[in-house]
Design an enzyme around this catalytic site. Structure first.
Site, mmCIF file in Angstrom:
data_model
loop_
_atom_site.group_PDB
_atom_site.id
_atom_site.type_symbol
_atom_site.label_atom_id
_atom_site.label_comp_id
_atom_site.label_asym_id
_atom_site.label_seq_id
_atom_site.Cartn_x
_atom_site.Cartn_y
_atom_site.Cartn_z
ATOM 1 N N GLU A 90 1.276 -5.254 10.830
ATOM 2 C CA GLU A 90 0.665 -3.922 10.915
ATOM 3 C C GLU A 90 1.395 -3.194 12.036
ATOM 4 O OE1 GLU A 90 -1.492 -2.788 8.843
ATOM 5 O OE2 GLU A 90 -2.286 -4.595 7.879
ATOM 6 N N GLU A 101 1.762 3.626 3.168
ATOM 7 C CA GLU A 101 2.237 3.048 4.424
ATOM 8 C C GLU A 101 3.755 3.155 4.465
ATOM 9 O OE1 GLU A 101 -1.612 0.060 4.589
ATOM 10 O OE2 GLU A 101 0.386 -0.811 4.487
ATOM 11 N N HIS A 125 0.871 -1.186 0.000
ATOM 12 C CA HIS A 125 0.000 0.000 0.000
ATOM 13 C C HIS A 125 0.904 1.229 0.000
ATOM 14 C CE1 HIS A 125 -3.015 -2.846 2.064
ATOM 15 N NE2 HIS A 125 -3.363 -2.712 0.794
#
Length: 349
Positions: free
Chosen positions: A226, A71, A68
């Protein structure tokens, strides 16, 4: 030995769209101890030249970030890893494949341009041939597949795919493990502990993410990390990501004492039991816009509606992860999980 610009700042070189000439696309670095090869925009391979103490040329590690484009923190960390290998600050003890994912989205400061790149692996890009992201998914699949296909038989295979989350989380740093049907690995859970990952989310169905592709197709121990919240380039406090950075460097430097000295509890575990799917543009997610990942809800709470569709909590407690009402119709607008820490830890192989 002069370090090529692409190794000194792999991120800047990749964002510039630079392409080395054929005779400058590979070479030696780390004072001749490591061979590097540029394979595509944002894709580099490193390999120790010869065996020496601590080198395990049987092991293969894929480290990726920027699937992504917004990020940014893990992207910066991975560029520093490439630089430190090249200048001998980080000794390399395995085959290493470095991927900076969605470069066009990075340049635009966006998550993606047409479609979420992390939903296009395992061949799903073939269903969206007009998508801007489809060719990149095909390229990364092909190159990652080639990297693992050339791995020595019996050697360890890892894939660490680093992300940051759109919203806050009750566990600031957590991991997702793909579902392949294989037994869960204690070695992976211990590595996640060393990376200071507080929670692990277990998928229960197949997916089209990069980590699922590498796990199912390439046989890698794979995880999606994450690591915090989305921020622009240059605005990250990289000290907050020190745990994951140190654990990745220990993995590719093969320093087993890293895990042996840290100790502590394994991450808490949550298992996916359902998902909320956006059916149409009439979809409503009945949550505050800033609700954090892993927020718990009691039984009978209505979380979403869309025409005749309703999602109501069925267990005594369910937690929501990745709530996002802005996805396209047909896509996941949230995952529902329940805690399964005790039974998961007990079953680790």
């Amino acid at each position: 030995m002069t370090m090529p610009a692409m190794l000194d700042d792999f991120l800047a070189f990749s964002l510039a769209g630079s392409r080395p000439s054929a005779d400058a696309a590979s070479g030696l670095c780390a004072n001749g101890a490591v061979r590097w090869q540029w394979l595509d925009h944002g894709v580099m391979q490193f390999e120790p030249c010869a065996s020496h103490d601590g080198v395990d040329r049987q092991s293969s590690v894929l480290a990726s970030a920027g699937i992504h484009g917004d990020e940014t923190a893990p992207i910066e960390l991975l560029s520093f890893v490439a630089r430190d290998i090249a200048n001998s600050t980080l000794p390399l003890a395995c085959r290493l494949f470095v991927v900076l994912g969605n470069l066009d989205a990075m340049r635009a400061g966006r998550r993606y341009l047409d479609d979420d790149l992390n939903r296009l692996f395992s061949g799903r890009h073939l269903q969206l041939p007009q998508s801007h992201e489809a060719p990149r998914a095909a390229t990364l699949e092909r190159l990652a597949g080639q990297f693992f296909a050339a791995a020595p038989a019996g050697g360890a295979r890892w894939h660490i795919d680093m992300h940051t989350a759109i919203r806050a989380s009750m566990f600031e740093q957590f991991a997702l493990l793909p579902h392949t049907g294989a037994p869960l690995s204690r070695e992976m859970f211990e590595w996640l502990r060393d990376a200071r990952i507080a929670a692990v989310l277990l998928h229960t169905t197949k997916a089209s993410t990069f980590s699922h592709y590498s796990a199912e197709t390439c046989g890698a121990l794979a995880c999606t990390l994450e690591l915090g919240k989305v921020r622009p380039f240059g605005k990250n406090d990289l000290a907050r990501f020190a745990g994951a950075d140190e654990a990745l460097r220990a993995l590719i430097g093969r320093r087993p004492e890293h895990g042996a000295t840290r100790g502590g509890e394994l991450p808490r575990v949550f298992t996916v039991i359902d998902q909320i799917t956006k059916q149409s543009d009439a979809f409503e997610l009945l949550l505050a816009a800033d609700v954090a990942n892993f927020t718990p809800f009691p039984k009978d709470t209505l979380l979403a509606r869309d025409g005749d569709y309703r999602y109501t909590v069925r267990h005594d407690e369910e937690r929501i992860v990745f709530p996002n009402p802005t996805v396209k119709p047909g896509l996941r607008a949230g995952l529902l999980v329940v805690e399964t820490t005790g039974e998961t830890h007990a079953a680790l192989s």
